[in-house]
Structure formats: structure tokens, C-alpha cells
Design a protein around this motif. Sequence first.
Motif, PDB file in Angstrom:
ATOM      1  N   TRP A  21      -8.016   0.162  -6.754  1.00 53.32           N
ATOM      2  CA  TRP A  21      -6.592  -0.612  -7.032  1.00 53.32           C
ATOM      3  C   TRP A  21      -6.586  -1.687  -7.720  1.00 53.32           C
ATOM      4  O   TRP A  21      -7.566  -2.607  -7.986  1.00 53.32           O
ATOM      5  CB  TRP A  21      -6.091  -0.995  -5.502  1.00 53.32           C
ATOM      6  CG  TRP A  21      -5.946   0.322  -4.477  1.00 53.32           C
ATOM      7  CD1 TRP A  21      -7.104   0.733  -3.595  1.00 53.32           C
ATOM      8  CD2 TRP A  21      -5.002   1.083  -4.329  1.00 53.32           C
ATOM      9  NE1 TRP A  21      -6.668   1.675  -3.149  1.00 53.32           N
ATOM     10  CE2 TRP A  21      -5.383   1.878  -3.426  1.00 53.32           C
ATOM     11  CE3 TRP A  21      -3.539   0.788  -4.850  1.00 53.32           C
ATOM     12  CZ2 TRP A  21      -4.352   2.789  -2.956  1.00 53.32           C
ATOM     13  CZ3 TRP A  21      -2.644   1.912  -4.491  1.00 53.32           C
ATOM     14  CH2 TRP A  21      -3.114   2.741  -3.459  1.00 53.32           C
ATOM     15  N   GLU A  71      -4.117  -5.322  -8.446  1.00 53.42           N
ATOM     16  CA  GLU A  71      -2.975  -5.900  -7.942  1.00 53.42           C
ATOM     17  C   GLU A  71      -2.539  -7.028  -9.121  1.00 53.42           C
ATOM     18  O   GLU A  71      -3.439  -7.739  -9.679  1.00 53.42           O
ATOM     19  CB  GLU A  71      -3.528  -6.805  -6.827  1.00 53.42           C
ATOM     20  CG  GLU A  71      -2.603  -7.663  -5.832  1.00 53.42           C
ATOM     21  CD  GLU A  71      -2.040  -9.081  -6.554  1.00 53.42           C
ATOM     22  OE1 GLU A  71      -0.980  -9.208  -6.202  1.00 53.42           O
ATOM     23  OE2 GLU A  71      -3.119  -9.731  -7.204  1.00 53.42           O
ATOM     24  N   VAL A  83       1.135  -3.546  -6.783  1.00 52.00           N
ATOM     25  CA  VAL A  83      -0.267  -2.754  -6.756  1.00 52.00           C
ATOM     26  C   VAL A  83      -0.091  -1.335  -7.254  1.00 52.00           C
ATOM     27  O   VAL A  83       1.172  -0.839  -7.419  1.00 52.00           O
ATOM     28  CB  VAL A  83      -0.795  -2.664  -5.227  1.00 52.00           C
ATOM     29  CG1 VAL A  83      -1.045  -3.823  -4.592  1.00 52.00           C
ATOM     30  CG2 VAL A  83       0.247  -1.685  -4.605  1.00 52.00           C
ATOM     31  N   GLY A 111       3.361  -7.858   0.300  1.00 55.63           N
ATOM     32  CA  GLY A 111       1.743  -7.337   0.018  1.00 55.63           C
ATOM     33  C   GLY A 111       1.294  -5.986   0.755  1.00 55.63           C
ATOM     34  O   GLY A 111       1.423  -5.752   1.965  1.00 55.63           O
TER      35      GLY A 111
END
Length: 1011
Positions: free
Chosen positions: A462, A464, A469, A491
Motif C-alpha cells: 500500500w 499512502e 491510499v 483514513g
Amino acid sequence: MDPPGVVGMLEGSWLVPEINPEKGVFLREEGHKKILIDRMRLIAYEDGSIERAAELLPSRYASGISLPSRLGGGFLFQSSSGGSTQLWRASSWLGHLEPLAQVSPVVEEIIAGFDRLYLRQQSTHRLAALDPQSGQILPLGPLPASVSYGALAFADGWRAVVDTDLRGPLVTFDAGTTWRALSLPARAGTITAITGDPTLFVPGGRYVIDAAGSMRFLPDPPRRPSTDKDTAEDDVKLGRPPGPLGRKPLRAAIEDGFPEGGRSAIVARGGALARISLRDGSILRITEEAYRDRDASCHAVRLEKGWGFVCGERDGATSVLAFAPPFSVKEVWRFEKPRFISASGNGALVARGPCTDEAASAGPQPGRTYCIRALDGSTKQIRVTGDLGVERVVALADGRVVVLVPPRKEAGGQITVLRGAAVESSVALKLPARPMDSARAAKRGLWLDGFEEREPGVIGGWVEAGGSVVGVRISTKGEVKLGDVRTDPNGAVVSGRFAMSLGDDSDAAESTDGGMTWDEIDIPDHELDGPARTRACGPAGCALASWVRVGWGDPIVKDDFATARSPTAPYSAMRTPSTVTMSCELLGSVTPPLPEKPAAKKTPVPYSSTYPRYGHRYPYGYGYGYGYGYGVQPQWQNFRNTAAPALGKDDIGIDTGSYGDHVTGIRSYAWGKKGADWTKVGKWLVRFDDRFDVGGGVRASATTTSPWADDAAAKSGLQGGLTYGMLMWSAYADPSGRAALGQACNGPCMLYSLVEGQSPLALRDASGKLSNFTRLIAPPGGTSGAAVKVGESWFFLTQGLTYDSIALWRSDLGIVRQLAVYYRPSRRYATLEVPRLVRRALGNGLGLLVTSPRGPGDPASTWFVLPVDPQTGALEDPISLGRRDLNGEMPERCARGQDGWLTETPLEMTPSVDLGAAYAPLENIEWRLRIDAGSVCVDGLSARIDGVLVAQPKAPPGKPRDIPSNKVPFAATERASGTRWVFQCGPQTGRAPSRTVPVFEGAMEEDDSDE
């Protein structure tokens, strides 16, 4: 178990809410609580497990009641919105919601009765009854007759206590066939049923009524200070079990456990190994002291061909535990100091640092060392050099190791594959240009730790980028694939290939392929009090701030979180009250004109304070005033075209009277010579009005000696003064019209007995004080019903010491004593009108006339009277007197000697009046009736004319002819001039009613001439 390279996932999902264990509790039972919160029905058990109903109520402002077996058992749920309340039944707390009824207005309370449900309306606080099976509206049934009801407590199918208006709590032992009053020394507060017995709480204890009909008093137990033992017991009662898993076993399983067989999860916490049900969070099995590091935090990872836990504690050891079926763990790797260990998603692990503690203490080495633990449990070390700290190391299932360097501003990133100690390949990352937002995020964002092998030779992780994301997949050849950007202001929660994003406005989505695709999901609104909880995702689901979502993909329950089907409104026949229609004939005016006075030069005259009505002249002594508040008026005013008493030479006159729109007008006159002793030469006279009298209506007391010593004392006694404020006068007529109770108030009140032809009599309390009474109270619309005269005794009503009480007083020979205090349901239960004090037309009977609310299908409300013992004030059983609309029929005129309860009252519907050739805007039409059960007659009618009466031809003044016995006398008085017109009325004979006309120009103009 899944083969290496594939991470197991719990398929099929359901949501379990995180709840405050003390919020929304409906019922506490042994071992669990039934909870109703945020449209959901839950059962929370003491071990931390939770069950949830699939259906949602349509509004979060919902409540429920438990239905007794006599009503079919189960539960009733209500939800209010949009001015109505919807009701459902369910056979169990979590059962299917069956629509019952939708009722209006909003219901604030539901009570299970003997054979029906009672619904208390929020706006009017009135009761309605509902069939618990069909949802149809029913009459109130076995309840005792009352204007309104306070608390209702039904103990079983036979016993109940009902708090009634005026009579207080009544009890029944035969399902409402008979009711009897309870003699309590103090007013009951809460009324309920405890352990099957009706219970009434009073200060200092409670009264319990058993099945035998006896009432016993149980005092409150003495208070004692709480102890630590009490606190511990409370913790157990509130469901705070001690132990390693705390109060939320399901959250622990989702955050740190791994799924086992689709129905449970294994979690290691606090030195214990536990198997947790994923259906409700209950602990299926637990082994204490399963591993040695009790203070370590353990998280489930893929380990070799199965599962295990990576455990560590701050400044302590780091260990890896392998799960050994059927139910144990074995330590397979350990470091005595804290280590970062990353799971590769396929059973292999990567630890930062050397493979042994001894090597870690050998001193600094060039580059960064990693220890790789392969699927077979073997370990090896690799060393990474270059720009350290940005690399991500992943162990592949085939034994190779991947070192990923993410792209940065100065470099495009690369991927290096190691086979053993040799470099097999090292290529630059090939970032795609599209999607553009994903590519931008991949170049500028932070590549998170936790990259793992998603499929043979392909790793994923992933990125960010400032709240957004994006998932990324990379082959060993450097080919990069990007998923869609997911922007979540809160988030997103990511872990391995799993992710959950809540977004705004319930815009939630999940990903189970590392962010390559996102699926929209439905997560209902639910807020948890207190600080935000931890958030974590894994193969068993996601633990969010206020939810635990078990599993992934589509819900396993069809129509989960579907809103319950809305009920329909029950049918109830709408019937309106009947209107009495009358035909009336104008007979003339009975108000003589005032004698004309010769014109004289106007000179200043003394003024007395009064309360004017916006500058207009009114017949009962209303003077000239401007604006709001106090005004002034000339002294020595006439009263309804009756001249004020004649003043002798050098006499001083002081007078005052009622103000505003009082039904009964009053004017008090005192006069005498200035400087003389008024107790010897002064005079006092009081006039009041009988608005029903077709003979004129002005009643007068006898002229008597002034009770005041001089003109100053008379002015203070009649008008008040600056010290205590102006006196406000009003009169409360006996329904005969020939006596009235005068009242003068400026805070406390002075009361005067006024009887036609007799001297005024000041009433005193037992201590001899004059000004020690509270204001009399009467139903809205005037002063009728506040006082009656029975023989030589006056009875009157005032407000009690509390807002929800009424006091009854009796005066004999001018001495007043309180007979009784009647309590009314508190404002929580009712908004009530004041009862009317009535008496028998013949004899000494006394009563309170009240109006019962209309039942379903009833066209009108009903009068009933509560007989009053004139010696003690005790109330007897109510007597129904018939409909308040008189069934739309005009009663016959009362015959001489006909008895009944004598009252002056309006009807439920304003009558339709045909005045023949006359036109007048009528207001406040009232009836003087004699009512008994099954019979009613009328003595006369009265009304105000808001303007002037117009007749063609012009009606002659003077005394009208006698009214025949088959006609009802009707007295209508012009508000401004005081002129009284007389009609004779009977049932309407077919002519269209024409009772109101516009006020003609000039009808309300001020008249500067003397009255």
C-alpha cells in the motif's frame, strides 16, 4: 489450511456494533442485557458476546416494552417521526418485526393493560387504547371514568392501580369491574408494579398491594457507604469480566486473531489462548498460561503451512508462536530484545537484524542485516546496502528474497531478487502513467511497511498519499500495477491485502485484493460515546471505531440491516360533534338609557387607576387608556347604563370595578363627606351583573355603612395603592345569578360575599385576616364555575400549593376553611382544564363538573359530575350526565321545581343561531343548564355582541313581553355599550342561520358623553 502464497479469508460478512454497555439498556436479566440503540436490537452477555437482530427500526428514537402473556407475550417496539408513531410486535427480542399500527399524534408512553394497550399522546398527554393483535383503536375499556390519567400499573390480569384526575390513585381487583380509592397519608410519586404487586412510592418508602387486597408499607432501607466489595459486585453485574480478553473478545479476535473454520477465530492475549465465536463473540474455549510472555501483544500471521503469532512487549522479548492443532501454541523463534518482524503473507517471516541475539551484540556492521525465516523453518541472513531505511524486504515462497526500493524524487525505484546470497535480477520499477491520480500518488506517497507475496513472484502493498491510499502490485520484472485511489478523510484501514474505507456519509468500501478493486458496502450510522477505538483489519474482518465487521464480501444474512416494513394507520370512524340549531325572535332591549345631563364646562376630575382595553370605553367600568399597562379613568362610573349612586353636596365618591372581558362584571362604590367618620356616615354599595337575566341583570347589594374610616382608607381598600400595587377586581357568580363572590387582588386576594339585597360580607380566614387568599380559578372563557352558594355557605376553588393541585374552600358566616385538596396528574401526564364547581338546583348537593375525552368513534365528549361531600370535601363515584353537544338537540326550558346539576357552560360546538330580522356578531354563547343522568333542561342563554345589533324594523326599547314557557330566554349584551337585547328561542324551523354580520362603521367609536 490454505497453500503457501495464498492468505486465508473469512468469506461472508456481518456487522456487530461496539456499544456502551450502559447505554440503551432496555432490560437487565440474569447473565445478559437487552439493548435498543441506533435502530438496532441487541443482546449483550456478561462474557462480552453480542447478538443482533437483522432488521432495523426506521428511527434511532425508538423504544420498546415487554408484553405480558395475557397480551400474547413478546415485545412491542415503537418509533416516532413525522408527527406519528409506528408500532411493531416481535415474538422475541431479536425476532421478526410484524407491523402493528401507525398512530397520530406521536406516542410518548405505552402501557400494557388488562386486554389492550394504552398509548399516551405526547402533545395532549391523553390516553388511547389499541388492540395488541389487530392494531385497531379501542375504547379505554375498564379504566375508571376520569378527565385524564396519570401513572397506570397493571400487575396481572386482575389487579391494577390507576392515578386519576382529582380522585387520585384507584385500585381494582376484578379487572376494572369496580374501582376503589386508596387512602394514602401522602401523595404517591411513582406508581408501578414490582414482583407482580402494584407499588406506590411515597416519601420514606412504598406501599405494596398484595393479591388479598391488603396494603402494607415498606420503609426505605437505611443508606450505607459503598465499599470496594460493592464496586467489585457492580463490575460483575455490569458485565465487566476480568481476564486477558477484557470486555470485547470479538474485537480482540478480529484485531489479532486468525479465522478457523469460518465460525470461530483463535487469538492469543495476556498469556492465554482462546477460541472466539465469530457469530456473537462468545468465548468457546480458553487456556490460561498458554505461553510465557503474559505482557506481550500478539498478532496472528501466516506461519509456515499454518498460522502463528508474533508477540512482543515494549523493552522486552520478541517471540513467534506456532499454532498447534487442536488447541495449543509452541514457541518457534525468540529474540530477547524488541525486533521488527514482517510477515510475507505466505508463511515466511522477515526480521530486521541478525538471526541470533549474539550476532546482534557483535557491534555495528556495514549495511542493514535481515533474518529470513523460510516456510520450512530454516533461517538465513542477508545484508542490504545503499540508501538504508526505505527498502522493503519480502521472502518469497520459493526461497528467493525480494528487496524493493520505492520511487523517490531523485530515483524511480527498483526491485532486486536474491537467490541465496547472489543477485538474480535487479530492475527499475516500471510505473504506469494511468490511472493518473494513482500514478501521482505512487510517485509522491509513502510506501508502507507490510509488503507481502500476493501470488507466486508478485508482491503487493500500500501507498499512502496524504489521506489517500492506493494498492500496488509488482512483479519480479519490475512491472507495476496500481489500483484505484481511495480517499478517506478518516483514513482507510489496511492490512495485507485487506482494506476498509468508511469515507463520508456512509460511503464505505472494502478491498480484499490489495486495493486493485473496491466494492461498495453498507455500514449503517452508529456512534459510540467516548474516545475513538483502535482500528485494525485482517483475514477475519475489520475492527472499526464503532463497529466490528466480521468477514468479507456479501452479508451472510439476506436483507441484513433492512428497515422494518412500515405499519398502516388503523381505521377509525371520524365523527364530529352535533350542532344545536336555534331560531330566535328579537323582543327588544331591557337596558334603559341614562338620564341626560345638561351640558357643562368640562373641569378636571379625580382619576382612578384601572386596566383599560386599548383606549375603548367598556360597560363594566372600563375607562380611557392608551397603549398597554395602566391607564386612568374618570371616577364615579356608571355600571351597564345604570347610573352611579347619587352623591350629596360635598360628598366624595370612590369606585372601582372589573377589567378586561370578565364574564361577570362588578363595580364597587364608596362615598361620604370629606373629613367625616365614614364608619358612621359613609356608604358602600356593590353592583354585579347576571349575564343570563332577560330582565336587565344588574344586581346590587344593600347599601351599607362603609367599612373604611375615611376617603383615604376607602381609596386604598377599593383601588389599592403604590405600595402593594393596584387592586384588580373580578366577580364569580353563583349559577343562580343572584349572588357572586367578589375578589380584589394585588398579590393576595380579598374576598367578598355579594348577595342581592344583602350587605357585602368580607371573608376571613381562621386567623381573622382579610387578604390571605389565592386567586379563584375557573375554566377558560370567564369566571363561571369557580364558586357556588349552597344555602348560606359559599364554596370556591383556588390553586393548591403545587401547580398540580386544586383546593376546595368553604365559607360559613364569613369564616373560610379549606375542605380538601384534589391532586391532578402531573404535567408529564396531562394538560387539564379546571373543573366547574356546580350545585343542585334544588337541595344542598355539591359537585365538580368535568368533561371526559372523546373515545374512538365518539362524536362528542361527555359530561360527568363528581359529587362532593359538603362537610369533608370527599369525592364520590362519578355520574355520567350525557354528551357535551346535547346530541345536537335544543333542550326544553326548565319547569318550575325541576331539579338537576345547575351549571353555566358553553357547548362543545358553537350553536347555529338564526336571529330572524336581527343581525349581530355573537360571541361566548353560554347555557344555564340543569343536568341529570338522562335529562337536561335550559334556564336561559347568554352571549356577547362584539359590535352592535341591527334590526329591521328597529327594535323598540323597554321591557319586552313575557316569554312563553315553550321558548328559551336569550340575553345578548353589547360589549361596548352594555345594551342588553332579549330574544326568545326555540329549535330551528328551517330558516338559514344568520348570526354574524360585519361590524358597521362607527360601531366601536368612543363616546365622550357621560354614561
